[in-house]
Scaffold this active site. Structure first.
Site, short mmCIF file in Angstrom:
data_model
loop_
_atom_site.label_atom_id
_atom_site.label_comp_id
_atom_site.label_asym_id
_atom_site.label_seq_id
_atom_site.Cartn_x
_atom_site.Cartn_y
_atom_site.Cartn_z
N ASP A 127 1.96 -5.19 -9.03
CA ASP A 127 1.85 -4.55 -10.34
C ASP A 127 1.18 -3.19 -10.25
O ASP A 127 0.05 -3.07 -9.76
CB ASP A 127 1.03 -5.44 -11.29
CG ASP A 127 1.70 -6.78 -11.55
OD1 ASP A 127 2.91 -6.79 -11.75
OD2 ASP A 127 1.00 -7.80 -11.53
N ASP B 51 0.23 -4.28 -3.03
CA ASP B 51 0.08 -4.81 -4.36
C ASP B 51 1.42 -4.69 -5.09
O ASP B 51 2.23 -3.84 -4.75
CB ASP B 51 -1.02 -4.05 -5.10
CG ASP B 51 -1.28 -4.62 -6.50
OD1 ASP B 51 -1.23 -5.85 -6.66
OD2 ASP B 51 -1.56 -3.81 -7.40
#
Length: 185
Positions: free
Chosen positions: A3, A1
């Site tokens: 963010d 991922d």
């Protein structure tokens, strides 16, 4: 991922969501304001933008029409609010820049030194802008973001399609991959 795992953009997203919803909720007297510590992880983090807007507003018993992709930023539709949120976020990225989590960067660099393929998977359609602002785009062999998911017709996170797409595009079996994700969704 990306963010909240590789980049410290979760704070920028929280601020953009707060600004968006506070602006909108001014039209709804008596409605509880957006609480970034409670509402961000509960309703919007890790979800496609329109789903996050819909879920947060539902928590305040507000229903808006979906609208159309051509709606003006800030219009009282899911698309309109989504465009406004995106403009706020991009402005924050441009003004404040993007910080990274050094341990995550060190891990990615270590994996690459061992010739282990890396991909970044994000619901964000701003993934490339964030990677460029953080100067880390070259750390990934592949990017599967909101733009790629839309083009391929993949359901956004938390559905697994974007992660499976990354594994397949890298030529890896999903069971031989590791995912690092922070979103509760």
């Amino acid at each position: 991922d990306l963010d909240g795992v590789v980049t410290r953009t979760a704070d920028l997203h929280r601020a953009a969501w707060k600004q968006l919803f506070d602006e909108y909720l001014e039209r709804c007297p008596g409605t509880a304001p957006f609480d970034p510590d409670i509402d961000y992880p509960s309703y919007v983090d890790g979800k496609p933008r329109l789903m996050g807007i819909k879920d947060f507003l539902a928590s305040r018993d507000i229903v808006l029409p979906q609208g159309e992709p051509g709606d003006q930023a800030g219009s009282p539709t899911l698309y309109g609010l989504g465009k406004r949120k995106n403009r706020i976020f991009v402005s924050l990225v441009e003004k404040k820049g993007v910080a990274v989590y050094p341990p995550a960067i060190n891990l990615i660099k270590s994996l690459r030194q061992k010739r282990i393929k890396t991909a970044v998977v994000s619901s964000s359609r701003n993934c490339q802008k964030v990677l460029n602002a953080a100067h880390i785009a070259k750390l990934f062999d592949l990017r599967v973001d909101g733009n790629v998911s839309k083009a391929l017709g993949l359901a956004g996170k938390p559905e697994p399609g974007s992660f499976l797409q990354a594994a397949n595009a890298l030529g890896c079996k999903p069971g031989r991959c590791a995912v690092v994700e922070d979103a509760l969704a």
